[in-house]
Design a protein around this motif. Structure first.
Motif, short mmCIF file in Angstrom:
data_model
loop_
_atom_site.label_atom_id
_atom_site.label_comp_id
_atom_site.label_asym_id
_atom_site.label_seq_id
_atom_site.Cartn_x
_atom_site.Cartn_y
_atom_site.Cartn_z
N MET A 1 0.85 -1.19 0.00
CA MET A 1 0.00 0.00 0.00
C MET A 1 0.89 1.24 0.00
SD MET A 1 -3.04 0.85 -0.16
CE MET A 1 -3.82 2.41 -0.16
N ALA A 2 0.78 2.00 -1.01
CA ALA A 2 1.70 3.14 -1.12
C ALA A 2 1.24 4.29 -0.23
CB ALA A 2 1.75 3.60 -2.56
N LYS A 3 2.20 5.06 0.18
CA LYS A 3 1.88 6.18 1.06
C LYS A 3 1.84 7.46 0.23
CE LYS A 3 4.98 7.78 4.04
NZ LYS A 3 6.01 7.58 5.07
N ILE A 4 0.77 8.19 0.37
CA ILE A 4 0.63 9.42 -0.43
C ILE A 4 0.56 10.61 0.50
CG2 ILE A 4 -0.76 10.60 -2.15
CD1 ILE A 4 -0.45 8.13 -3.42
N THR A 5 1.28 11.63 0.16
CA THR A 5 1.11 12.88 0.92
C THR A 5 0.74 13.96 -0.07
OG1 THR A 5 3.38 12.30 1.44
CG2 THR A 5 2.23 13.72 3.02
N ILE A 6 -0.38 14.62 0.20
CA ILE A 6 -0.74 15.74 -0.66
C ILE A 6 -0.24 17.00 0.00
CG2 ILE A 6 -2.62 17.03 -1.73
CD1 ILE A 6 -4.26 14.52 -1.64
N GLN A 7 0.59 17.73 -0.73
CA GLN A 7 1.11 18.96 -0.13
C GLN A 7 0.27 20.11 -0.64
OE1 GLN A 7 4.42 17.63 -1.95
NE2 GLN A 7 5.70 17.45 -0.14
N LYS A 8 -0.39 20.77 0.27
CA LYS A 8 -1.25 21.85 -0.19
C LYS A 8 -0.46 23.12 -0.45
CE LYS A 8 -5.72 20.16 1.29
NZ LYS A 8 -5.44 18.85 0.87
N LYS A 9 0.80 23.13 -0.05
CA LYS A 9 1.62 24.29 -0.42
C LYS A 9 2.97 23.79 -0.92
CE LYS A 9 2.62 24.81 4.43
NZ LYS A 9 3.64 24.45 5.08
N LYS A 11 6.69 22.65 -1.16
CA LYS A 11 7.51 21.91 -0.20
C LYS A 11 8.44 22.84 0.55
CE LYS A 11 9.62 18.79 -2.78
NZ LYS A 11 9.00 18.77 -4.11
N THR C 9 -2.40 3.13 -8.47
CA THR C 9 -2.24 3.48 -7.05
C THR C 9 -3.27 4.52 -6.68
OG1 THR C 9 0.11 3.19 -7.43
CG2 THR C 9 -0.54 4.20 -5.34
N GLU C 10 -3.91 4.28 -5.57
CA GLU C 10 -4.94 5.22 -5.15
C GLU C 10 -4.31 6.48 -4.60
OE1 GLU C 10 -7.88 3.47 -2.55
OE2 GLU C 10 -7.95 5.34 -1.44
N ILE C 11 -4.82 7.62 -4.99
CA ILE C 11 -4.30 8.87 -4.43
C ILE C 11 -5.22 9.35 -3.32
CG2 ILE C 11 -3.71 11.26 -4.86
CD1 ILE C 11 -2.96 10.54 -7.64
N ALA C 12 -6.43 9.73 -3.70
CA ALA C 12 -7.35 10.24 -2.69
C ALA C 12 -8.72 10.38 -3.31
CB ALA C 12 -6.89 11.60 -2.18
N GLU C 16 -11.13 15.76 -2.15
CA GLU C 16 -9.93 16.40 -1.57
C GLU C 16 -9.38 17.49 -2.47
OE1 GLU C 16 -8.23 13.58 1.67
OE2 GLU C 16 -7.63 15.56 1.00
N PHE C 17 -9.72 17.39 -3.74
CA PHE C 17 -9.15 18.35 -4.69
C PHE C 17 -10.14 19.44 -5.06
CE2 PHE C 17 -5.32 16.09 -5.29
CZ PHE C 17 -5.64 14.75 -5.17
N PHE C 20 -9.08 23.09 -5.29
CA PHE C 20 -8.12 23.56 -6.28
C PHE C 20 -8.82 23.98 -7.55
CE2 PHE C 20 -4.46 22.67 -3.93
CZ PHE C 20 -4.66 21.48 -3.24
N PRO C 27 1.30 19.77 -5.69
CA PRO C 27 2.40 18.81 -5.56
C PRO C 27 2.01 17.67 -4.64
CG PRO C 27 2.89 20.91 -4.43
CD PRO C 27 1.46 20.94 -4.82
N ILE C 28 2.30 16.45 -5.07
CA ILE C 28 2.07 15.32 -4.17
C ILE C 28 3.32 14.47 -4.13
CG2 ILE C 28 -0.41 15.24 -4.62
CD1 ILE C 28 0.07 12.74 -6.30
N GLU C 29 3.47 13.76 -3.05
CA GLU C 29 4.61 12.87 -2.94
C GLU C 29 4.08 11.46 -2.76
OE1 GLU C 29 8.36 14.25 -0.93
OE2 GLU C 29 7.82 12.53 0.33
N VAL C 30 4.54 10.56 -3.60
CA VAL C 30 4.08 9.18 -3.51
C VAL C 30 5.25 8.30 -3.11
CG1 VAL C 30 3.08 7.27 -4.79
CG2 VAL C 30 2.47 9.61 -5.39
N GLU C 31 5.08 7.57 -2.00
CA GLU C 31 6.14 6.65 -1.61
C GLU C 31 5.67 5.23 -1.78
OE1 GLU C 31 7.80 7.36 2.24
OE2 GLU C 31 8.85 5.44 2.27
N GLN C 32 6.34 4.48 -2.63
CA GLN C 32 5.90 3.11 -2.87
C GLN C 32 6.45 2.20 -1.79
OE1 GLN C 32 7.30 3.17 -7.11
NE2 GLN C 32 5.48 1.94 -7.34
#
Lengths: 407, 479, 119
Positions: A1-9, A11, C9-12, C16-17, C20, C27-32
């Motif tokens: 299960m991948a970890k996602i972080t949405i950055q609203k601003k 970095k 891969t599921e984002i959200a 949530e968007f 916008f 910007p999003i960061e995806v860690e597999q």
């Protein structure tokens, strides 16, 4: 299960975060000459998040000890070389001379951090006594103590006048290493140093090798970075006084590694000579950077600075940056540098294959030839110890390449 | 200027004039129809566009560039102190000396003609040169094109005329190589540009005669912002030369040009420059070329004057088999900082490049070579060779070599770099002096030999002028 | 050539968007699971759909997340030197960039936004 972080601003700046963590003022000055385009190449700032993470787990010293170097059982240390237990007068002198190692803007942050984190009792000093020749070769072994903590070390090698020694340093990395090696050479001392960064686990770190050579001293240093899954920044700085000479030779073999080598040779006084030979070869997503700075200050005469850099890209998304620089402020110099980058010559591989070797064997042999001259230079006048250490280096190379190389 | 002087000027061949003090240290009493105010505002930018009668897209482009110029930070590398001492508010950004464009030499007003006389462009020379666009005070006053060029379909005009008469070509290529956001000075130029050359060479055309241009800064605090765009269509060839001079002033002048070159498949562009601005000029130029398949771009760059020059001619090798070459010399004397170099980007297979940079420093001057060779992934079989040599003539000067090589591809790639820094060899001097040559002359000969790879690439009159200039610079300071 | 299995891969959740707008850069960061991190930007140049691009300007290897979106040409401009990339396919629109930016397919299923990381 991948970890996602949405950055609203946008970095945050890694420097900012670390400044807050360490409660220090602006860190941008750590890499001032890179501010121009900080992302263009492997940015050592990428090491900062790992640095911060390990820092939170705590700081520790690595285990640093002197080992027997020869199989003959003779003690490596004698009156010629004293490890750690030195007299107070000497200690005073050594500490005074530490001031001569000037900090550059780029390194100040880490150097300050290290000196604050290490107390005197953890300072490792090796004294090479006046007028003595060290018969054996002391081997300094640095090994990690705790996997998750930040390892900080200061090692100080002090060569008194007319001393003569060869020292091997073998470092096994922890998950994040900060190591400074100070080398102070008084007048007319001779030192040969071999510094092997072994590879046994993924790791990151920042290493400093700082030299200060007084009049007439001679140094010859071999730097061997053999890396698998490591990210490092290596600073090598050298101050040269009148008539002194410094010879550096090194190899970097990288696999899944990013290593930035920053050499700076300061010719402070007349008739000093330096010669740098550095070879890099990268494969499998690796990134090797070579900065070769030679600075010859105004008012000096007869200085000579040579740099040679050769790089082999072995394939698979690897990259090499070579930036040999010269800063000359006077006319009476001889300064030259050369750099060449390429791949293993298909013609030569074909030549060998036509004589019965397989493709892989031919490439291995050529790679061995690529490193051979550097290694031969490092071990020129040695017997006994040379073979054992050399073998160790080749073994590390083999481990990284995952193949047999007949030595 | 009296009759005797003007006769003298007329009778001298351009190649044989002497350079005493600073011959070009003169300026005519200024007579202009419109004089813009100092400093820069959006209104001034709009006025510039209005006066030139430009299409709306160019006005919008200028205003947008002005906005970018305000936002962009000053570079924090190079001669930072010098750059930060530029007072943008005290510069005139536009000046138009006469009512319009003149066609033939006879129509040019007398005292502008005088200026050209002083620069040594005899009337007769125009026949040889084939087309001279001479710029005076940011505006093209005089230009003429030889009939031959017109017959070939070659367009050689100033940028303003090109915008009016060939707007479709200009619009297609203008600022596609160097966008305004590239750097602060490109943004400034994009906002206030005026003058400069436009050359379009149609396919399969070889322009045998080098096309030239002259321009100079005159009024106090005058900034020069010319914009040059050269396009060679398939398999064509052109050689463009520019050489400029400026009078001496006590306050600083700013020269911020943008040069864009586009070499289509199989074509060749050679762009030669000799820059000899007086020692108060900031010469900050953005020069970039794109070479498509099998095309060739050669920058021949001579930096003799100016207080600070920051110039890195670049070639982007975008097509297979393209070749880029930069040949540059820099001379840094007292109070000068020549920060020059070259950038070559290999972005296609089988591309080759070569950079040769020679620099001379004396009297506390500083010369810097700053270069980049970048080989992108998949640029198979790319080869590059860089050679930087610096000759130091005393122990007060500084020479910095800062080459960057970034190599992301290894198949067939070979990138090599070498640099040397040295002084005039004592043995060589001894050899010559022992044969009766004075030390000054001997040093002069060594220096001429040092810069020979550069001078042999220039047309004869430039080579001679350059040798003269160097010799005069060296005189007295040698030994 | 074996066909690689396509994994989404599921984002959200799409909600949530909702904050916008068109022209914003997220910007999003995806860690597999493998530990590999991807820095990706989601951009909308019209009301219709999102596009995903690598957060990397191929000219200087810096981030694109502070870039300016040109709605008419559907391009994103890197602020540092003016390089422009087409948002839909990552191709270079303007120099000094030369190499295109990597793009990632997106899909929306049951109000959830998915991204395909294997290209």
């Amino acid at each position: 299960m991948a970890k996602i972080t949405i950055q609203k601003k946008i970095k945050t700046n890694p420097f900012e975060e670390l400044s807050k963590l360490l409660n220090t003022p602006e860190l941008e000055s750590v890499y001032p000459h890179r501010q121009m385009e900080p992302w263009r190449r492997f940015d050592p700032a990428k090491l900062l998040p790992a640095f911060a993470e390990n820092l939170q787990n705590g700081i520790t010293m690595s285990s640093v000890k002197i080992a027997e170097s020869s199989e003959s059982g003779r003690p490596a240390l004698n009156s010629a070389a004293k490890w750690k237990s030195v007299d107070e007068i000497f200690l005073q002198k050594a500490r005074n001379n530490l001031k001569l190692f000037k900090k550059t803007e780029a390194t100040e942050f880490f150097e300050n951090f290290i000196s604050k984190s290490v107390s005197d009792e953890h300072l490792h000093i090796l004294k090479l006594s006046k007028n003595e020749t060290c018969e054996q070769i002391p081997v300094i072994e640095i090994s990690p103590v705790d996997e998750n903590k930040l390892h900080v070390n200061i090692i100080y090698i002090y060569c008194e006048e007319f001393s003569n020694a060869t020292i091997n340093i073998i470092k096994k990395p922890g998950s994040f290493d900060l190591t400074i090696l100070y080398i102070f050479q008084e007048k007319k001392s001779r030192l040969q140093l071999r510094h092997l960064d072994e590879n046994n686990r993924p790791s990151q770190g920042v290493n400093f090798l700082k030299y200060h050579q007084e009049d007439g001293s001679i140094s010859k240093s071999g730097i061997y970075n053999l890396c698998n899954s490591q990210s490092k920044k290596v600073f090598v700085e050298s101050n040269l006084r009148e008539n002194s000479s410094a010879e550096f030779m090194g190899i970097f073999l990288g696999r899944y590694s990013n290593v930035d080598h920053d050499f700076l040779v300061n010719h402070l006084e007349s008739f000093s000579k330096s010669n740098l030979l550095f070879k890099m070869s990268v494969m499998d997503d690796s990134y090797g950077v070579f900065w070769g700075n030679a600075d010859i200050v105004a008012g000096t005469r007869g200085c000579e600075a040579y740099q040679q850099n050769k790089n082999l890209i072995l394939g698979n998304h690897s990259r090499v940056d070579a930036i040999p620089r010269l800063g000359i402020h006077t006319e009476n110099v001889i300064a030259a540098h050369g750099s060449a980058t390429g791949e293993i010559s298909e013609e030569e591989v074909f030549y060998m294959m036509s004589r019965g070797l397989s493709y892989a064997e031919a490439r291995k042999l050529l790679l061995r030839g690529f490193f051979e001259d550097v290694l031969r230079k490092s071990f020129e006048h040695d017997v006994d110890e040379a073979d054992a250490f050399l073998e160790r280096i080749w073994k590390n190379i083999q481990n990284i390449l995952g193949v047999e190389i007949s030595v | 200027m009296n009759d005797l002087e003007s006769t003298k000027a007329k009778s001298k061949d351009k190649a044989s004039f002497e350079k005493e003090d600073y011959k070009y240290g003169f300026h005519d009493a200024e007579q202009f129809i419109f004089k813009a105010e100092r400093g820069l505002t959006e209104e001034i930018v709009r006025n510039i566009s209005k006066i030139k009668n430009e299409p709306q897209w160019m006005t919008d482009f200028r205003v947008e560039s002005y906005r970018i110029f305000l936002e962009k930070p000053m570079p924090n590398w190079g001669d930072v102190k010098g750059l930060n001492s530029i007072d943008f508010e005290s510069i005139y950004y536009y000046l138009k000396p006469t009512g319009g464009q003149e066609r033939s030499w006879d129509d040019v007003p007398e005292d502008i003609k005088n200026t050209f006389e002083k620069l040594g462009i005899p009337e007769a020379e125009q026949k040889f040169l084939g087309g001279v666009t001479a710029q005076y005070e940011s505006e093209v006053v005089y230009h003429s094109i030889r009939e031959d060029l017109e017959k070939l379909g070659v367009i050689f005009t100033d940028m303003d005329t090109a915008l009016r008469e060939h707007s479709d070509i200009v619009k297609k290529y203008f600022s596609t190589i160097i966008p305004p956001s590239d750097n602060k000075f490109a943004a400034l130029n994009s906002a206030v540009w005026s003058g400069g050359s436009f050359i379009y060479v149609p396919p399969d055309t070889d322009v045998a005669i080098p096309l030239q241009a002259y321009f100079r800064i005159n009024a106090k605090n005058m900034g020069q912002f010319e914009r040059t765009l050269i396009i060679t269509d398939k398999n064509s060839k052109v050689h463009y030369i520019e050489g400029c001079t400026a009078p001496t002033y006590s306050t600083d002048s700013l020269h911020s040009a943008v040069v864009e070159l586009i070499a289509m498949e199989g074509s060749t562009i050679r762009y030669s420059t000799i820059q000899n601005w007086s020692n108060n000029v900031y010469n900050l130029v953005t020069k970039r070329a794109v070479a498509y398949e099998n095309a060739r771009v050669e920058w021949v760059d001579g930096n003799i004057g100016s207080k600070v020059t920051m110039k890195y001619p670049a070639v982007y090798l975008k097509g297979r088999g393209a070749h880029g070459e930069v040949l540059s010399i820099a001379y840094a004397g007292k109070g000068q900082h020549q920060d020059a170099g070259a950038k070559i980007v290999h972005a296609a297979p089988d591309t080759t490049s070569s950079i040769l940079s020679k620099s001379l420093t004396k009297d506390g001057g500083q010369s810097t070579y700053r270069g980049l060779i970048k080989v992108y992934k998949d640029s198979i079989n790319s080869k590059s060779s860089v050679k930087c040599d610096a000759l130091m003539l005393d122990n007060k000067s500084t020479s910095l070599t800062l080459p960057y090589m970034e190599i992301e591809e290894e198949r067939g790639v070979r990138v090599q770099h070498e640099a040397t820094v040295s002084k005039v060899d004592d043995d060589m001097l001894f050899f010559m002096t022992s044969r009766g040559i004075s030390e000054d002359d001997a040093k002069g000969m060594v220096i001429n030999g040092f810069i020979e790879p550069f001078t042999r690439e220039l047309p004869m009159e430039y080579a001679v002028e350059l040798n003269r200039l160097i010799q005069l610079e060296m005189q007295g300071a040698i030994g | 050539m074996t066909k690689q299995k396509v994994t989404w891969t599921e984002i959200a959740n799409v909600s949530e968007f909702s904050g916008f707008n068109t022209g914003d850069v997220v910007p999003i960061e995806v860690e597999q699971d493998t530990g590999i991190k991807h820095s990706i930007i989601l951009v909308k140049c019209s009301d219709k759909e999102w596009f995903a691009l690598d957060n990397l300007c191929t000219h200087d290897n810096g981030p694109l997340d502070d870039g300016e979106v040109h709605l008419k040409s559907c391009a994103i401009e890197c602020k540092r030197h003016g390089a422009q990339f087409n948002i839909k396919n990552g191709q270079v629109v303007r120099m000094p960039a030369i190499h295109p930016v990597d793009t990632y397919p997106l899909k929306i299923e049951n109000q959830i936004l998915y991204i395909q990381l294997q290209n």
